[in-house]
Every structure is written in structure tokens, then in C-alpha cells.
Design a protein around this motif. Structure first.
Motif, PDB file in Angstrom:
ATOM      1  N   ILE A  32      -2.839   7.787 -25.427  1.00 61.55           N
ATOM      2  CA  ILE A  32      -3.882   7.361 -24.708  1.00 61.55           C
ATOM      3  C   ILE A  32      -4.956   8.489 -25.289  1.00 61.55           C
ATOM      4  O   ILE A  32      -5.042   9.616 -24.889  1.00 61.55           O
ATOM      5  CB  ILE A  32      -3.697   7.726 -22.928  1.00 61.55           C
ATOM      6  N   LYS A  40      -8.504   9.597 -19.208  1.00 54.17           N
ATOM      7  CA  LYS A  40      -7.311   9.632 -19.655  1.00 54.17           C
ATOM      8  C   LYS A  40      -6.435  10.346 -19.158  1.00 54.17           C
ATOM      9  O   LYS A  40      -5.075  10.076 -18.805  1.00 54.17           O
ATOM     10  CB  LYS A  40      -7.542   9.758 -21.227  1.00 54.17           C
ATOM     11  N   VAL A 187      -1.434  12.242 -23.960  1.00 51.18           N
ATOM     12  CA  VAL A 187      -2.919  12.260 -23.833  1.00 51.18           C
ATOM     13  C   VAL A 187      -3.351  13.135 -24.936  1.00 51.18           C
ATOM     14  O   VAL A 187      -3.009  14.064 -24.964  1.00 51.18           O
ATOM     15  CB  VAL A 187      -3.178  12.572 -22.396  1.00 51.18           C
ATOM     16  N   ILE A 204      -9.205   4.647 -24.635  1.00 50.22           N
ATOM     17  CA  ILE A 204      -9.927   4.535 -23.479  1.00 50.22           C
ATOM     18  C   ILE A 204     -11.348   5.116 -23.611  1.00 50.22           C
ATOM     19  O   ILE A 204     -11.695   6.022 -24.039  1.00 50.22           O
ATOM     20  CB  ILE A 204      -9.200   5.083 -22.519  1.00 50.22           C
TER      21      ILE A 204
END
Lengths: 306, 525
Positions: A32, A40, A187, A204
């Protein structure tokens, strides 16, 4: 499908996540990716159960973990979490840390096996403060693997690692996860890192996943200019994005005529800021040059389509 | 979402602040004849005496506390470490005990005047006045300012002294322009504590006949048998405390007083010559008058009276003090740990305010809480009897009532130590434990509890010491014939048997030293 997120929404003072959908297959490694404040980490915390979404649903192995009626506690989700600062228990030695989440303590070879796997044999009696950053990280991953989770979540695992060691640690970690055949979600805010380790990247931006694709697709076919420039230098002719490796420079011939605006010396190469003429319209490009074109006023470029 | 953890916190908070709510509710009614009479006569005296005492004590402790903190932080001299430690000691002596000691030393037939007469001075200096109370209370209370301000000086000094010196400022300018302003929260915060303690003080004000709120509450309640007027005065005392707290809160304003933690080595200035001896004299004074003289006095008379007093009865009193204080401290720390942990795992707005609300008791004078607890207990007993559950008083006059009052009064100490220690433990450790399969409760036992062991011991010791010294609530709420070291010293002093109080006073200090040494041995909390 091991993990499925549907229409996840979350707001604190302002909306942080907007209608987030995500599907992850068994054994995949997903990143992500986004800049800080993009939501995130919140998304990762919602998957782990540390934070509660305002709406939407979450499924693991086709089973509802969270929706309007249900909210499974983190301890019952069977999700492993590797924290940014590793979160090893400072009052327990390595062995006790590794066994912290293990229900069946009778397995005497487990600790040995785990330490062997992360390459830290003989570390049973050491305390977290006696370990280096990289060692702490490996123990924290071994601690998660000890409980045999369905999914491993990793929150910026390389952010506190020295740049010089980063590549090595990245590689070690990836090997470990691949060997364990676990599904993993990273992440990160580093696009290069995400591309290097992931099967798929969820990009994102302002709380929305605006593209979810393989690293190659997202790199060469970004769906927006924001995505394009987040992944590296991006040159555009109208909506079409061209990466550095798709552009070839030549003194004599090529598809389009280019004019040099200015050149920056970067050591291995010159960074050239040029103006490309296509159908009598000018487009600003940035290209790298190793052939001494920085002394020319005019040359040609050709473009690959991928 | 209200879960079991939060519900427990809510109920506990409700029970603990109930006495305070009852006092306010009782006071806000129609005025009684006594109250009208009080307002016409002595009320203005209560207000002025309290104001004079509070402001003067605040001023003197400010000078003593900041001065001692300054000298021990910025200068290097022999025995500096010794002074750093001993300057905190007067804290161990209860104010009323210090009051009795000096009342005795300056008594007409005693030490000071005997000495004056021996050199031919016949004059009599009466010390039973407000000026002596100001000095004595300041001697006991300045360690609050000294300890908090010194910690703040140390911190801002190591962070900012070297950068400021490199910018070319003089040390004097740095102190007044940087270090002192940065320590404003510590100064005002500690002064707020001093002022609250002063408003709450009972034993010394009563003995020296100073008409502040606390003796006024007692006189109205037990002398005039008017609980309504007593609660009215209690609410006035509360209002005064609230004003102090509001000033403390708004004093901070917008400026950020946090400095980075650094381990920078900062050179202290060496003191030589007359400045060195001046420093020794200044630092010795509070120690000599605030600790050594009272201790000698206690030692001498304890020795003299030990044979008469040191019997089973004394040991019983000592045990009472020890048991009640340990029990109070234990219950408070366990409950505060639960409340603190709850707002850690469920950080809702409500839960964050809870620790503030539940701490209200500490800002209230003991006398006010005593009234509230009595009112609560009377109501419960009344209800029990009316509903034929019991025939006689079930709670009134029992040890339980006293224990409850202690918990209401000192809960804030527990909450404060628990909260500041929990803050330093990363929430990720809690999350890690839960994602590894452990419940909230198991995580609390396996992660937070072992990591907070030292801080909890520290909190236990602080509550213990405060409870051992407590006087006004114990006087009102203790069961029949139940004596603690504090009440016994008070009764003896008021029967003009000052010398006999010495052994009880010494008892207070000795059993305070047990948990105090625990704190000192575990400095790394």
C-alpha cells in the motif's frame, strides 16, 4: 481470496479513507503506497483491528471479520503485524518474545527453528536492547511467524533502517516471506521499494486507492499524472506517459526534434531539460544523457510504446 | 461504544466524585440563620486570613524553592549532591507536627525564652500568630517547588544552555530570559499544589488559632452543628482552589514549553570564596529549620518519654497508620491502573476526561471531602434502615468510611503516576500483544504491568506517605477509639502535652521512610 475489503470508510476530523476496495490472493505480496497522511497506515490498522472503520466490510478467507454487525478483536483475527519500531517487549528476552503468542509451548524445537530461519542462532537469551536495528526487525518477523498467521502486515518496515543496509535487509526480508509462503501487505511511502518487493501495488492518494496493479503496469501505464510522477520521472505527450527508458536520443535522426533548455550534471549522467516538438506543439521533457549531447543545441528523440 | 472496561471506569468515577457533588448540592440551598450570622460577623475574617496565608506561603515557597533549585542546578561546589538530596527532606514532616515543635521551642517556659532570660532579656515573643504559620508552612511546602522546578531547570539547561552560550549571551541573561520563562509551568504548577495544601491545612491553623476555611468548616459543623453553613464555607474553599487551578491552566497560554531531551554535558560554574560560604548558609537554613531542629526535638523527647508511651497502645496506633495507609495505597494504585489502562485502550474523549474528573478529590480540602463522605454514608445507612435491610448503622463510623474518604482524596496521585508512566510505553507493544492473540486483560498483565512495576511502586509510596500524614478527614471519620499516629499527635498537642507528641511524630517519619527508601532505591522510574 484471502483478504477482501469492501467500501471501507473512515474519518477522524476529516475523511481519511473513502470507499476503499482491495482484494488480495493467497501468497501475494502487496504494497500500500502513498505519501504521509494519505491514509495508508490507517488502512493497515483497520485490517489489523487496531482501529475501527466507520462503514464497509472486511473478509478473511471468505469469512466476515468486520461489518455493520460484527467486529472481531485483533487477537482473534490471526493477522501478524510487524511494527515500524518493531515493538519487541523490552522486559522479555528473545526466546520469551518469540513464544509470546504461541499457544502450544511444548514444541521445543520451535524457537531454534525460528532463529535459524532468520539467521540469528544462539540469540535466545539476548534482550531487545542488545540487538541492532536489523536484528530486532528479524526477531519481530520471527515472532509473527511463530503464531502462523494467515496474513502478515508490515508498517514501513524499512523506514528506520540505514540507507546503506536497506537493500540487503529488503532482500533478506523478501526471501523470508517468500519462504514462509505467507500473504504479506506492506505499507510504504517509497515507490522504488514498493516496485522491488510487490506482486501488486495499491496506490493510495487522499484516502482513495486510485490504482491497484502490478508494478510494471502501474509504472508504464499510470492512470493519472499524480500516480505517474510518484513513481519517477514522467514525460507526457498529451495523456500518454513516457518513462526514461522509453526515450532514445540521437544527434542525426529520430521521431521528433528536441531543443535543449538546460543541463544538470549528476555524476554518472547529465540530466537534460528539453523541449520536444510534436505536431508543431511543444512538450517539456526531462531525459538522461550519457553520450555528450549536453553540448548540442538541437537533437532528435525516438519513443518506445510499451 | 461502551464496553465493560469503560463502564467500570464510569461507575468508579461516579462513586468517587459523589461526595463532592453532595457537598455542592447541599450548600446550594436556602441560607440558614447561622450562615447569615456568620456572614455578618466572622466570614470576612475567614476570607482575609485564608487569602493572606495562601498568598504569603506561595510567595515564600517561591523564593525558597526557586532559589534552592537555582543554586543546586547551576553551580558546582563540594557537598552539592548532599544538598540536592537533603533539601527535599522537610517534605517528610507533617505541617502540624512542625507547628507543635516550634510552638514548644518558643513556649514561655521553654528553650528560647529560657535562653533569653539567661542573658537578661525579659521580653516575651508570642509565636502563635499568622507570621509563624506562614514561615512554618513554607518550610514544609517549599520542597514541592524545589523538586518540580529543579527538574525543569535541569531539562531546559541541558537542552538550551550550550546553544544560548554559543549565541553570545551571558549566563545571567540566559537564566532570566530563557531558563526561568521556560520553567513557568513547573513554577506555577508547584505553587498551585502549595496553595491547595495551604487551603486544606487543619492541624497548625487550628493550634495557632488562624481563621482559615478548614478550621472554620470544623467549627461551624461541630461547634455550631450547622452542616449547611459548613458546606457553604466548604464550597467557598473549593471556589478558591478552582481559581488557583484556572490561573494555572491559562498561564500556559499558547507557548510550547517542551524542550528536547538531550544528554548534552553542561559545565557548571565553580563557586569560591565568600560566595561559596553564602551558598552554604542559604542552602542550610531550610534544612536546619525544616528538618534538623524538628528531628532533634523529636529525638530528645522521644527518648525522654519512650518508657511511658512505648507500649502496646503505641504499637497499635502505629499498626493502624501502617495498615490504613498501605490499604489505601494498594486499592488506589490497582484502581488507577485499571482506569489508566482503559483510557489507553479506548482513547475516547470521555475516557480522557475521566482521569481529570476522578482527580477532583485532590483539589478539595480534606474537610470538604469529609463532609461529603459523611453525607453520602448517612444517606446510604438511612436507606438501608428504612428498607429493613439493617437495623443499625451499617457504614457510619466504620473503617470502611475512612478508607473511602482516603481513596477519594488521594486518587489523583495514583492516576497521575499511572498516566505519566503509561504515556512512556508505546501503544504498539499493546497492539503487538493483541495481534499475537492475547486479550486486553492478558495484555495488561503480561505487558503493561511488568513494564510499570517501578512506577506503580512509586505511586504506592506517594499515596502511602500522604495518607500517613492525613489529619482532618481521619479526625472526623475514624471509628470510635480508632487512633492513627496523626490523630494521636493532634489530640496530645491540643491537651497541651506537646512533648508526648514527639514519639508519634517520629513514628510518622519512620514509617514514611520505608516507602520513601523504596523510591530512592528505584530511582529509574
Amino acid at each position: 481470496m484471502i483478504l477482501e475489503l469492501k467500501q471501507i470508510n473512515k474519518s477522524f476530523d476529516r475523511p481519511v479513507l473513502k470507499d476503499v476496495d482491495l482484494e488480495v490472493q493467497q501468497g501475494q505480496i502487496i504494497s500500500i503506497l502513498g505519501k504521509s497522511g494519505s491514509g495508508k497506515s490507517t488502512l493497515l490498522n483497520i485490517i489489523a483491528g487496531f482501529e475501527t472503520a466507520n462503514s464497509g466490510s472486511l473478509h478473511i478467507n471468505e469469512e466476515v471479520i468486520f461489518d455493520k454487525k460484527k467486529n472481531t478483536e485483533p487477537q482473534d483475527r490471526n493477522i501478524g503485524f510487524v511494527f515500524q519500531n518493531y515493538a519487541l517487549f523490552p522486559h522479555l528476552d528473545v526466546k520469551a518474545n518469540l513464544l509470546f503468542g504461541v499457544k502450544n509451548r511444548k514444541n521445543k524445537t520451535l524457537v531454534k527453528k525460528l532463529l535459524e530461519m532468520v539467521g540469528l542462532e544462539g540469540y535466545e537469551k539476548k534482550y531487545p536492547h542488545e540487538l541492532s536495528g536489523g536484528e530486532q526487525q528479524r526477531i519481530s518477523i520471527a515472532r509473527v511467524l511463530a503464531t502462523d498467521p494467515d496474513i502478515i502486515l508490515l508498517d514501513e518496515p524499512f523506514s528506520s533502517v540505514d540507507t546503506l543496509l536497506k537493500a540487503q535487509i529488503e532482500e533478506d526480508l523478501l526471501k523470508l516471506i517468500k519462504k514462509s509462503r505467507k500473504t504479506a501487505i506492506f505499507v510504504t511511502h517509497d515507490a522504488k521499494e514498493a516496485m522491488a518487493i510487490s506482486d501488486k501495488i495499491a496506490f493510495i492518494y487522499n484516502g482513495e486507492i486510485i490504482q491497484y496493479d502490478t508494478p510494471q503496469n502501474i509504472y508504464y501505464h499510470p492512470k493519472s499524472k499524480v500516480t505517474a510522477s510518484f513513481f519517477g520521472i514522467a514525460n507526457f505527450i498529451d495523456e500518454q506517459c513516457y518513462r526514461l527508458d522509453q526515450i532514445h536520443l540521437d544527434r542525426q535522426e529520430g521521431m521528433y526534434k528536441a531543443q535543449l533548455e538546460h543541463a544538470v550534471f549528476r555524476g554518472e549522467y547529465y540530466e537534460l531539460h528539453i523541449s520536444v516538438t510534436v505536431d508543431q506543439r511543444q512538450y517539456p521533457f526531462i531525459v538522461f544523457d550519457q553520450n555528450g549531447l549536453h553540448t548540442e543545441q538541437e537533437f532528435y528523440i525516438s519513443l518506445d510504446e510499451k | 461504544m461502551i464496553n465493560r472496561w469503560s463502564s467500570f471506569s464510569y461507575i468508579l468515577t461516579f462513586i468517587i466524585i459523589l461526595p463532592i457533588v453532595l457537598v455542592i448540592n447541599h450548600a446550594l440551598g436556602s441560607e440558614t440563620q447561622t450562615l447569615i450570622h456568620l456572614k455578618e460577623t466572622v466570614m470576612s475574617e475567614y476570607v482575609t486570613d485564608t487569602l493572606i496565608l495562601v498568598l504569603s506561603v506561595a510567595f515564600v515557597t517561591l523564593i525558597l524553592g526557586v532559589g534552592t533549585a537555582y543554586l543546586t542546578t547551576f553551580y558546582q561546589f563540594r557537598f552539592a549532591g548532599f544538598f540536592v538530596f537533603t533539601l527535599a527532606l522537610p517534605f517528610a514532616i507533617p505541617t502540624y507536627i512542625m507547628g507543635y515543635v516550634y510552638a514548644d521551642i518558643f513556649g514561655y517556659f521553654n528553650h528560647f525564652h529560657l535562653f533569653l532570660r539567661s542573658i537578661g532579656i525579659e521580653e516575651y515573643f508570642n509565636v502563635l500568630n499568622i507570621y509563624s504559620v506562614i514561615i512554618i508552612m513554607s518550610l514544609v511546602l517549599y520542597p514541592y517547588v524545589y523538586l518540580l522546578v529543579r527538574a525543569s531547570f535541569e531539562k531546559s539547561k541541558s537542552a538550551l544552555l550550550n546553544p544560548a552560550l554559543s549565541l553570545g549571551s551571558s549566563r545571567k541573561k540566559i537564566f532570566f530570559k530563557i531558563i526561568l520563562p521556560l520553567s513557568r509551568p513547573a513554577i506555577v504548577g508547584s505553587l498551585a499544589l502549595v496553595m491547595m495544601e495551604t487551603i486544606s491545612e487543619y492541624g497548625i491553623t487550628e493550634y495557632y488559632n488562624i481563621k482559615t476555611f478548614t478550621p472554620a468548616i470544623f467549627n461551624t459543623w461541630f461547634g455550631l452543628h450547622d452542616s449547611k453553613s459548613a458546606t457553604y464555607i466548604a464550597v467557598m474553599a473549593m471556589v478558591m482552589v478552582l481559581i488557583v487551578l484556572i490561573i494555572e491552566k491559562y498561564n500556559r497560554g499558547k507557548a510550547d514549553y517542551k524542550t528536547e531531551d538531550t544528554k548534552a554535558k553542561v559545565k557548571k560554574q565553580h563557586l569560591k570564596g565568600y560566595r561559596l560560604y553564602l551558598t552554604y548558609t542559604l542552602l542550610s537554613m531550610p534544612i536546619v529549620f525544616g528538618f534538623i531542629i524538628p528531628l532533634i526535638w523529636m529525638g530528645v523527647y522521644s527518648y525522654e518519654y519512650a518508657a511511658n508511651i512505648l507500649d502496646e497502645k503505641f504499637l497499635g496506633t502505629l499498626t493502624n497508620s501502617f495498615v490504613s495507609s498501605s490499604l489505601t495505597a494498594f486499592i488506589i494504585i490497582v484502581l488507577a491502573f485499571f482506569v489508566g489502562y482503559t483510557s489507553r485502550i479506548f482513547p475516547t474523549v470521555m475516557n480522557r476526561y475521566l482521569s481529570k474528573i476522578i482527580s477532583l478529590g485532590f483539589t478539595m480540602p480534606g474537610a470538604v471531602i469529609a463532609i461529603g463522605v459523611v453525607m453520602l454514608i448517612i444517606n446510604i445507612d438511612k436507606w438501608l434502615i428504612e428498607n429493613y435491610i439493617t437495623k443499625t448503622l451499617f457504614l457510619g463510623g466504620t473503617f470502611f468510611t475512612l478508607l473511602f474518604a482516603y481513596i477519594v482524596r488521594f486518587f489523583a496521585i495514583g492516576v497521575h503516576t499511572v498516566d505519566s508512566s503509561l504515556e512512556r510505553i508505546s501503544i504498539d507493544l499493546n497492539r503487538a500483544s493483541r495481534s499475537l492473540g492475547h486479550s486486553y486483560f492478558k495484555t495488561m498483565i503480561k505487558v503493561e504491568l511488568p513494564l510499570m512495576k517501578n512506577a506503580l511502586l512509586f505511586g504506592f509510596a506517594l499515596v502511602f506517605i500522604s495518607t500517613v500524614k492525613e489529619l482532618p478527614m481521619t479526625l472526623v471519620l475514624r471509628p470510635f477509639n480508632y487512633e492513627t499516629l496523626a490523630t494521636k499527635a493532634y489530640t496530645l498537642a491540643n491537651a497541651q502535652m506537646l512533648h508526648e507528641t514527639s514519639l508519634y511524630a517520629l513514628g510518622i517519619i519512620v514509617i514514611s521512610l520505608i516507602p520513601l527508601s523504596v523510591i530512592l532505591l528505584k530511582r529509574h522510574v
